[in-house]
Design an enzyme around this catalytic site. Structure first.
Site, mmCIF file in Angstrom:
data_model
loop_
_atom_site.group_PDB
_atom_site.id
_atom_site.type_symbol
_atom_site.label_atom_id
_atom_site.label_comp_id
_atom_site.label_asym_id
_atom_site.label_seq_id
_atom_site.Cartn_x
_atom_site.Cartn_y
_atom_site.Cartn_z
ATOM 1 N N CYS A 110 6.295 5.692 -11.259
ATOM 2 C CA CYS A 110 6.528 7.145 -11.181
ATOM 3 C C CYS A 110 5.899 7.831 -12.391
ATOM 4 C CB CYS A 110 8.018 7.459 -11.098
ATOM 5 S SG CYS A 110 8.729 7.195 -9.455
ATOM 6 N N HIS B 290 -0.909 -4.495 -3.349
ATOM 7 C CA HIS B 290 -2.078 -4.985 -4.069
ATOM 8 C C HIS B 290 -3.255 -4.957 -3.093
ATOM 9 C CE1 HIS B 290 0.243 -6.900 -7.468
ATOM 10 N NE2 HIS B 290 1.196 -6.863 -6.562
ATOM 11 N N ASN C 11 4.631 -7.684 -2.672
ATOM 12 C CA ASN C 11 5.666 -8.644 -3.031
ATOM 13 C C ASN C 11 7.001 -7.915 -2.979
ATOM 14 O OD1 ASN C 11 3.736 -10.687 -3.613
ATOM 15 N ND2 ASN C 11 3.347 -9.747 -5.603
ATOM 16 N N HIS D 53 4.588 -1.151 -3.928
ATOM 17 C CA HIS D 53 3.141 -1.124 -4.180
ATOM 18 C C HIS D 53 2.456 -2.196 -3.351
ATOM 19 C CE1 HIS D 53 5.104 -3.667 -7.212
ATOM 20 N NE2 HIS D 53 4.028 -4.446 -7.159
ATOM 21 N N CYS E 187 11.041 4.780 -13.991
ATOM 22 C CA CYS E 187 10.147 3.918 -13.207
ATOM 23 C C CYS E 187 8.712 4.007 -13.742
ATOM 24 C CB CYS E 187 10.206 4.337 -11.741
ATOM 25 S SG CYS E 187 8.956 3.532 -10.733
#
Ligand code: AMP
Ligand code: ZN
Length: 114
Positions: A7, A102, A87, A100, A4
């Protein structure tokens, strides 16, 4: 999760511009900013997307919003408004499958989203 991207950023294996870090979350500058301020806030625990959020791991999301509010109060670009968005899934534009948020500021943002 070895493969990832985010990560690896948390582990320092891939460089990033760090904005904030604590034991639970990491916030860094987006590599392709779409606003004067464009940061990404991520949990240190690998969660693929909002779809994987449950009662067992949702606390970190409240923490991300709490830190976002604190950083917003500290940075001038946020004073007229800002946007925090995630998203979820390919049709929503998710390209990295580590949850995540934004954090966007420094210009006006249109609504509804494109
Ligand atoms: P999303 O399309 O919602 O999954 O957002 C992924 C975001 O990650 C995009 O805005 C990319 O510009 C950003 N991104 C991809 N690779 C990196 C990287 N190595 N460092 C910082 N941001 C990245
Ligand atoms: Zn990950």
């Amino acid at each position: 999760m070895n493969d990832c991207l985010f990560c690896k950023i948390i582990a320092g294996e891939i460089p990033s511009t760090k904005i904030y870090e604590d034991d639970k979350i990491f916030i860094f500058a987006d590599i392709a900013p779409t606003a004067p301020v464009h940061w990404l806030a991520i949990p240190k625990t690998h969660i693929a997307s909002l779809k994987e959020v449950t009662a067992d791991n949702s606390e970190v999301i409240a923490h991300i919003y709490e830190v976002a509010a604190k950083l917003a109060a500290e940075h001038d670009e946020f004073k007229d408004g800002f946007r925090v968005v995630t998203n979820c899934g390919e049709s929503a534009g998710q390209s990295v499958f580590h949850l995540h948020f934004h954090i966007l500021a420094g210009r006006a943002f249109a609504w509804p989203a494109g």
